[in-house]
Structure formats: structure tokens, C-alpha cells
Design a protein around this motif. Structure first.
Motif, short mmCIF file in Angstrom:
data_model
loop_
_atom_site.label_atom_id
_atom_site.label_comp_id
_atom_site.label_asym_id
_atom_site.label_seq_id
_atom_site.Cartn_x
_atom_site.Cartn_y
_atom_site.Cartn_z
N LEU A 226 0.83 -1.21 0.00
CA LEU A 226 0.00 0.00 0.00
C LEU A 226 0.86 1.26 0.00
CD1 LEU A 226 -2.81 -1.09 2.49
CD2 LEU A 226 -3.01 -0.83 0.02
N TYR A 227 1.97 1.23 0.74
CA TYR A 227 2.88 2.39 0.77
C TYR A 227 3.47 2.65 -0.62
CZ TYR A 227 6.98 5.25 1.87
OH TYR A 227 7.93 6.26 1.90
N GLU A 228 3.82 1.56 -1.30
CA GLU A 228 4.39 1.68 -2.64
C GLU A 228 3.38 2.29 -3.61
OE1 GLU A 228 7.82 1.21 -5.09
OE2 GLU A 228 7.53 0.97 -2.92
N VAL A 229 2.13 1.83 -3.53
CA VAL A 229 1.08 2.36 -4.40
C VAL A 229 0.83 3.84 -4.12
CG1 VAL A 229 -1.37 2.16 -5.02
CG2 VAL A 229 -0.02 0.10 -4.69
N LYS A 230 0.91 4.21 -2.84
CA LYS A 230 0.62 5.59 -2.45
C LYS A 230 1.72 6.58 -2.86
CE LYS A 230 -2.41 4.32 1.36
NZ LYS A 230 -2.59 4.19 2.82
N VAL B 232 -2.92 9.53 -4.49
CA VAL B 232 -3.19 10.40 -3.35
C VAL B 232 -4.68 10.34 -2.99
CG1 VAL B 232 -3.09 12.78 -2.47
CG2 VAL B 232 -1.36 11.97 -4.08
N GLY B 233 -4.97 10.14 -1.71
CA GLY B 233 -6.33 10.30 -1.20
C GLY B 233 -7.34 9.24 -1.61
N GLN B 234 -6.89 8.07 -2.02
CA GLN B 234 -7.83 6.99 -2.37
C GLN B 234 -7.61 5.80 -1.44
OE1 GLN B 234 -10.23 7.53 -4.14
NE2 GLN B 234 -9.81 8.67 -6.01
N MET C 273 -17.91 -8.66 -5.89
CA MET C 273 -17.85 -8.73 -4.43
C MET C 273 -18.25 -7.41 -3.80
SD MET C 273 -14.64 -9.62 -1.93
CE MET C 273 -15.03 -11.34 -1.67
N MET C 274 -17.74 -6.29 -4.37
CA MET C 274 -17.99 -4.98 -3.79
C MET C 274 -18.25 -3.94 -4.87
SD MET C 274 -15.16 -4.65 -0.73
CE MET C 274 -13.83 -5.49 -1.59
N LYS C 275 -19.03 -2.94 -4.49
CA LYS C 275 -19.18 -1.75 -5.33
C LYS C 275 -18.69 -0.57 -4.50
CE LYS C 275 -22.42 1.31 -7.70
NZ LYS C 275 -23.84 1.58 -8.05
N VAL C 276 -17.62 0.06 -4.97
CA VAL C 276 -17.02 1.17 -4.25
C VAL C 276 -17.35 2.48 -4.96
CG1 VAL C 276 -14.85 2.15 -3.37
CG2 VAL C 276 -15.15 -0.34 -3.49
N VAL C 277 -17.83 3.44 -4.22
CA VAL C 277 -18.14 4.76 -4.78
C VAL C 277 -16.97 5.69 -4.47
CG1 VAL C 277 -19.73 6.71 -4.76
CG2 VAL C 277 -20.61 4.39 -4.50
N VAL C 278 -16.36 6.24 -5.52
CA VAL C 278 -15.19 7.10 -5.36
C VAL C 278 -15.61 8.55 -5.50
CG1 VAL C 278 -12.91 7.67 -6.28
CG2 VAL C 278 -13.69 5.31 -6.30
N GLY C 279 -15.26 9.35 -4.51
CA GLY C 279 -15.62 10.77 -4.52
C GLY C 279 -14.45 11.66 -4.90
N TYR C 280 -14.72 12.96 -4.95
CA TYR C 280 -13.67 13.93 -5.28
C TYR C 280 -12.66 14.04 -4.13
CZ TYR C 280 -16.42 15.67 -9.24
OH TYR C 280 -17.11 15.78 -10.41
N PRO C 281 -11.41 14.36 -4.44
CA PRO C 281 -10.41 14.56 -3.37
C PRO C 281 -10.65 15.89 -2.65
CG PRO C 281 -9.44 15.07 -5.50
CD PRO C 281 -10.82 14.54 -5.78
N GLU D 178 -5.93 17.39 -3.59
CA GLU D 178 -5.85 17.80 -4.99
C GLU D 178 -4.58 18.59 -5.28
OE1 GLU D 178 -8.80 19.42 -8.52
OE2 GLU D 178 -9.55 19.19 -6.48
N PHE D 179 -4.15 19.39 -4.30
CA PHE D 179 -2.89 20.12 -4.45
C PHE D 179 -1.73 19.15 -4.66
CE2 PHE D 179 1.04 21.86 -2.74
CZ PHE D 179 1.12 23.11 -3.36
N VAL D 180 -1.69 18.09 -3.82
CA VAL D 180 -0.62 17.09 -3.93
C VAL D 180 -0.73 16.34 -5.26
CG1 VAL D 180 0.43 15.05 -2.86
CG2 VAL D 180 -0.57 16.83 -1.42
N ILE D 181 -1.96 16.07 -5.70
CA ILE D 181 -2.18 15.38 -6.98
C ILE D 181 -1.59 16.20 -8.13
CG2 ILE D 181 -3.96 14.69 -8.66
CD1 ILE D 181 -5.72 13.94 -6.21
N VAL D 182 -1.90 17.49 -8.15
CA VAL D 182 -1.38 18.37 -9.22
C VAL D 182 0.13 18.45 -9.14
CG1 VAL D 182 -1.38 20.73 -10.12
CG2 VAL D 182 -3.52 19.71 -9.33
#
Length: 330
Positions: free
Chosen positions: A17-21, A25-27, A172-180, A185-189
């Protein structure tokens, strides 16, 4: 599971998970659910507007587990052979040879699955269920581990083919993803305008299969299995938990797959958090994701703007959570 083994497992999952992060960001919830599905041999349906890093999340996870990643953009002109493969005739040899499709991978992103016709959706869902493909007279097994993350856009319905309830039930699951958030969003940009980091493979597919086997050894108290069954039953007969006014909003409640998948997912979540037993919180945290796509709502629910999450939240609040003796003694 001894203490040193527990720490090793938790460390491996945390490292993945650390590697993916490093790129995502924020998911956090989506990434954790992806790991839960991967470890419990399930599949995920993700709903969210474009641009929320759904593709990048699966691609980064594939890199962190040393697995293969394929992405299929579903469109109305897609045919089943485009995803499972077909037989190709070679003139020089005068023989048919099998060309395997993109489903032969470890992590498959089925982007905008509701844009493909029913035949294509069924072909993919058959692969998800059977873990194999028959082309001509030959059967080909899908590589393991195998995870499908299908996405659908909630804001566009024109030119789409909504998944039938029976097919949605196989996820198995339905995940709803929202806005950061603004900070995220600053870190994403900031990361988007910088060179992407090279991700390392923390575990390999064989180690992941071994971990899947360890998840199957995670203990589930019978009272928690009973809780899962009672929750599914409460969506069919809400009056039994004092929520009779919800009955008019539900055409069909959750199928038995809901209670099965809730227990399977809870075992994987317990494993990720370094435990060899499930606690009630593992079930309650995952309940919305496992159940929301399995409720068929009535027209009255749509007109009153009542969602599956609204119904499930009320049912969960009304259902007493058991306190298993075994979880306290371990």
C-alpha cells in the motif's frame, strides 16, 4: 498465526500500500478495498466520475505485486473475442492458432463496463466466475491471482447498457469514489507535473497466492456469520428489525451472495490489519460496499431520492452488533 508471522504479513501488505501511495493520493478506501478483493479472490465495481485515478490505482497495484496489468476500454462495438481471444488462421502453416485476449492477466481494468453490449459483459463475467476461457475446443486458465476492477460513470446514461442485477451481484464490492479534498488535490497536481516514481514489486504473484491461502485460515466466529445473514435478511424483510417503513423502497433485497461475500471480505480485512480472527468492525466497515449494489430499489425510492446507502445505514443502525467471546480471548 504466530506473532512474528503476523508482523511479517502486516508489513508486506503495508509495504504494498505504501508503494502504491507513491503515485496515488487520497484513495485510501479504494486501495484497501482493492487489496481486500485481491486477497479474497473477489472483483470490484467502481463508480466515479472520470479523472479520479481509478486506472492509475490498479496499474500501480499491479506494479507493487509484480503482476501483469491490462486495460480494456469498453465501447458499443466491442465483441466477446476482443476481450477473451479468438482463433486466427495462418496461411503459411495452414492451421488455426489461438490468440489470447486481454483477460489473460493478473489485474484487469474494465473501463466503463456499461458501455459494452450484454454479450461482452456476459463474456467478462463468465471469466470472472469460472477463471477460464474456452476458445474453439481448448480451455485456457486465467493467470492467478486474478482481479477485475470494472468502472462505470454515474453521470452519463446515454449510449450505455446497464448491468443486469444478476450480473452486478457477481461483483464482491461496489465502491463509490468521490472527489479529493483541496489539500489532496494540491498534492495530486504537484505529483502530476513531476516525473512519476518507479514502483518496485514488493511481493510476487506466488507470494500473493500464499497470502490468499492464509486469509482462508482467518477465524470467523459463528455469531458474526449469523450477523451477516441477519443483515442480508433485514434487507428483504426490514420490518423484522423495526424498519417496516423501508419495505416500500425495496423491490428485492440482497441475495445470499451478499452474506457470503461480507464474511469473505471481512476475513481479508482482518488479515490486512494483522489479525487471524474477524471482529464485528470488519463486517460493519465493509457492509455498504458489499451490499449497496445488491439491493433493487422501487420507483418510489427513486422518486423520494432514497438510495441503497440510506436504507443500509438505517438497517445497520437497527441491527444489534454481536460481541463474540472468541475475539476477546485471542
Amino acid at each position: 498465526m504466530d506473532t512474528s508471522s503476523e508482523k511479517g504479513i502486516t508489513g508486506a501488505v503495508e509495504q504494498v500500500l505504501y508503494e502504491v501511495k507513491k503515485t496515488i493520493v487520497g484513495q485510501d478506501a479504494l486501495l484497501e478495498r482493492l487489496m481486500v478483493a485481491l486477497l479474497s479472490r473477489g472483483h470490484i465495481l467502481v463508480e466515479g466520475v472520470p479523472g479520479l485515478a481509478k486506472t492509475l490505482a490498479v496499474k500501480a497495484l499491479a506494479a507493487a505485486i509484480g503482476g501483469q496489468f491490462h486495460r480494456v476500454q469498453f465501447t458499443p462495438d466491442l465483441v466477446p473475442a476482443d476481450i477473451v481471444g479468438t482463433r486466427v488462421y495462418h496461411q503459411l502453416s495452414g492451421e488455426f492458432q489461438v490468440s489470447l485476449g486481454p483477460v489473460f492477466t493478473n489485474l484487469l481494468l474494465a473501463d466503463e463496463i456499461n458501455r459494452a453490449p450484454a454479450k461482452v459483459q456476459s463474456a467478462l463475467l463468465e471469466v470472472m466466475q469460472e477463471q477460464q476461457v474456452t476458445i474453439g475446443r481448448e480451455t485456457h486458465h486465467i493467470p492467478r491471482p486474478f482481479l477485475v476492477m470494472a468502472t462505470q460513470n454515474p453521470i452519463e446514461s446515454e449510449g450505455t447498457y446497464p448491468l443486469p442485477e444478476a450480473q452486478v451481484d457477481r461483483f464482491m464490492m461496489k465502491v463509490v469514489v468521490g472527489y479529493p479534498s483541496s489539500t489532496e488535490e494540491f498534492v495530486i497536481v504537484e505529483r502530476a507535473i513531476s516525473p512519476l516514481p518507479l514502483l518496485q514489486a514488493i511481493v510476487d504473484p506466488s507470494r500473493l497466492i500464499e497470502m490468499q491461502g492464509q486469509v482462508e485460515q482467518v477465524y470467523v466466529d459463528p455469531s458474526l456469520i449469523e450477523y451477516s445473514v441477519r443483515l442480508a435478511n433485514a434487507t428483504r424483510r426490514p420490518e423484522e428489525v423495526g424498519q417496516g417503513d423501508l419495505a416500500r423502497y425495496i423491490s428485492f433485497g440482497a441475495s445470499p451472495r451478499a452474506s457470503i461475500n461480507l464474511v469473505l471480505a471481512a476475513r481479508a480485512l482482518a488479515f490486512i490489519r494483522g489479525r487471524d480472527y474477524v471482529i464485528p468492525r470488519d463486517l460493519t466497515e465493509l457492509a455498504l460496499d458489499v451490499f449497496r449494489h445488491r439491493l433493487v430499489l422501487s420507483y418510489e425510492a427513486l422518486s423520494d431520492d432514497v438510495t441503497a446507502d440510506t436504507i443500509l445505514t438505517r438497517v445497520l443502525a437497527a441491527l444489534p452488533v454481536p460481541v463474540p467471546v472468541s475475539s476477546g480471548s485471542r
